[in-house]
Design a protein around this motif. Structure first.
Motif, PDB file in Angstrom:
ATOM      1  N   ASP A  13      47.186  37.540  23.826  1.00  0.00           N
ATOM      2  CA  ASP A  13      46.769  37.868  25.005  1.00  0.00           C
ATOM      3  C   ASP A  13      47.488  39.353  25.580  1.00  0.00           C
ATOM      4  O   ASP A  13      48.634  39.541  25.043  1.00  0.00           O
ATOM      5  CB  ASP A  13      46.880  36.860  26.182  1.00  0.00           C
ATOM      6  CG  ASP A  13      46.221  35.596  25.824  1.00  0.00           C
ATOM      7  OD1 ASP A  13      44.990  35.671  25.109  1.00  0.00           O
ATOM      8  OD2 ASP A  13      46.806  34.479  26.133  1.00  0.00           O
ATOM      9  N   GLU A  20      50.850  42.452  30.705  1.00  0.00           N
ATOM     10  CA  GLU A  20      51.100  43.148  32.006  1.00  0.00           C
ATOM     11  C   GLU A  20      49.839  43.604  32.391  1.00  0.00           C
ATOM     12  O   GLU A  20      49.979  44.963  33.194  1.00  0.00           O
ATOM     13  CB  GLU A  20      52.245  44.411  31.640  1.00  0.00           C
ATOM     14  CG  GLU A  20      53.578  43.716  31.566  1.00  0.00           C
ATOM     15  CD  GLU A  20      54.554  44.878  31.029  1.00  0.00           C
ATOM     16  OE1 GLU A  20      54.759  45.757  31.897  1.00  0.00           O
ATOM     17  OE2 GLU A  20      55.458  44.595  30.232  1.00  0.00           O
ATOM     18  N   PHE A  21      48.719  43.127  32.011  1.00  0.00           N
ATOM     19  CA  PHE A  21      47.274  43.593  32.940  1.00  0.00           C
ATOM     20  C   PHE A  21      46.306  42.641  32.374  1.00  0.00           C
ATOM     21  O   PHE A  21      46.598  41.777  31.463  1.00  0.00           O
ATOM     22  CB  PHE A  21      46.927  44.937  32.360  1.00  0.00           C
ATOM     23  CG  PHE A  21      46.461  45.421  30.966  1.00  0.00           C
ATOM     24  CD1 PHE A  21      45.286  45.266  30.755  1.00  0.00           C
ATOM     25  CD2 PHE A  21      47.338  45.242  29.995  1.00  0.00           C
ATOM     26  CE1 PHE A  21      44.729  45.478  29.602  1.00  0.00           C
ATOM     27  CE2 PHE A  21      46.732  45.313  28.588  1.00  0.00           C
ATOM     28  CZ  PHE A  21      45.501  45.260  28.286  1.00  0.00           C
ATOM     29  N   GLU A  22      45.403  42.409  33.171  1.00  0.00           N
ATOM     30  CA  GLU A  22      44.348  41.685  33.063  1.00  0.00           C
ATOM     31  C   GLU A  22      43.236  42.149  31.911  1.00  0.00           C
ATOM     32  O   GLU A  22      42.593  43.308  32.247  1.00  0.00           O
ATOM     33  CB  GLU A  22      43.729  41.166  34.231  1.00  0.00           C
ATOM     34  CG  GLU A  22      44.707  40.418  35.083  1.00  0.00           C
ATOM     35  CD  GLU A  22      45.080  39.131  34.675  1.00  0.00           C
ATOM     36  OE1 GLU A  22      44.350  38.455  33.969  1.00  0.00           O
ATOM     37  OE2 GLU A  22      46.376  38.593  34.758  1.00  0.00           O
ATOM     38  N   SER A  23      42.758  41.594  31.086  1.00  0.00           N
ATOM     39  CA  SER A  23      41.448  41.819  30.160  1.00  0.00           C
ATOM     40  C   SER A  23      41.191  40.627  29.543  1.00  0.00           C
ATOM     41  O   SER A  23      41.883  39.603  29.293  1.00  0.00           O
ATOM     42  CB  SER A  23      42.108  42.899  29.284  1.00  0.00           C
ATOM     43  OG  SER A  23      40.942  43.193  28.430  1.00  0.00           O
ATOM     44  N   SER A  24      39.780  40.436  29.183  1.00  0.00           N
ATOM     45  CA  SER A  24      39.250  39.518  28.461  1.00  0.00           C
ATOM     46  C   SER A  24      39.278  39.815  26.941  1.00  0.00           C
ATOM     47  O   SER A  24      38.901  39.278  26.307  1.00  0.00           O
ATOM     48  CB  SER A  24      37.727  39.386  28.843  1.00  0.00           C
ATOM     49  OG  SER A  24      37.028  40.338  28.802  1.00  0.00           O
ATOM     50  N   THR A  51      45.887  49.269  30.219  1.00  0.00           N
ATOM     51  CA  THR A  51      44.540  49.127  29.968  1.00  0.00           C
ATOM     52  C   THR A  51      44.092  48.862  28.599  1.00  0.00           C
ATOM     53  O   THR A  51      45.097  48.773  27.631  1.00  0.00           O
ATOM     54  CB  THR A  51      43.821  50.541  30.457  1.00  0.00           C
ATOM     55  OG1 THR A  51      44.067  51.655  29.557  1.00  0.00           O
ATOM     56  CG2 THR A  51      44.002  50.940  31.688  1.00  0.00           C
ATOM     57  N   ASP A  52      42.954  48.354  28.381  1.00  0.00           N
ATOM     58  CA  ASP A  52      42.537  48.281  27.129  1.00  0.00           C
ATOM     59  C   ASP A  52      42.488  49.388  26.258  1.00  0.00           C
ATOM     60  O   ASP A  52      42.385  50.557  26.950  1.00  0.00           O
ATOM     61  CB  ASP A  52      41.038  47.898  27.071  1.00  0.00           C
ATOM     62  CG  ASP A  52      40.687  46.550  27.716  1.00  0.00           C
ATOM     63  OD1 ASP A  52      41.594  45.546  27.540  1.00  0.00           O
ATOM     64  OD2 ASP A  52      39.605  46.307  28.329  1.00  0.00           O
TER      65      ASP A  52
END
Length: 138
Positions: free
Chosen positions: A45, A48-52, A95-96
């Motif tokens: 996963d 340190e950041f949110e992503s799907s 980021t992604d």
């Protein structure tokens, strides 16, 4: 000129992740570095950041004649060539990304500058996925 043994972590969470990692390794090789060992692929996963988007990661050991800063510059060039737009050092957040390459260890030296810290503390001690990948490499 002597060869330096360097441990790298590579990750991708956009596009064909495994192909991105393989392409980055080829570009490192094309730049005159020798790849002497590669880990298995590991998915994880985002940290340190949110992503799907899930990451695919590998560790690699290379031999290089470059200095730490020269290698960092080459790595940043590879990331840019492959389409990475946002560098976390510039955006001050994650980021992604199509490719991310971190220098984890470099000949066992300690090196600290504005742009680079070796050894890479977060990857050695804080991130579970990197500890799994690095267990046989350090």
């Amino acid at each position: 000129m002597s060869q330096h043994k360097v441990v790298l972590l590579l990750g991708s969470n956009l596009g064909d992740q495994k192909k991105n990692l393989e392409t980055a390794l080829e570009k490192l090789k094309d730049a005159g570095n020798e790849i002497i060992s590669i880990s298995e692929f590991l998915t994880s996963d985002p940290v340190e950041f949110e992503s799907s988007n899930i990451f695919c990661n590998i560790a690699a050991i290379i031999l290089t004649k470059l200095s730490p800063i020269q290698l960092l510059n080459r790595i940043k060039g590879i990331e840019k060539e492959m389409g990475r737009i946002n560098d976390s050092a510039v955006t001050e957040g994650y980021t992604d990304r199509i490719i991310d390459i971190d220098i984890v260890k470099f000949n066992g030296i300690k090196f600290i500058s504005k742009r680079l810290e070796i050894p890479h503390q977060k990857n050695l001690f804080e991130r579970e996925f990197s500890r799994i990948l690095l267990k046989d490499f350090i």
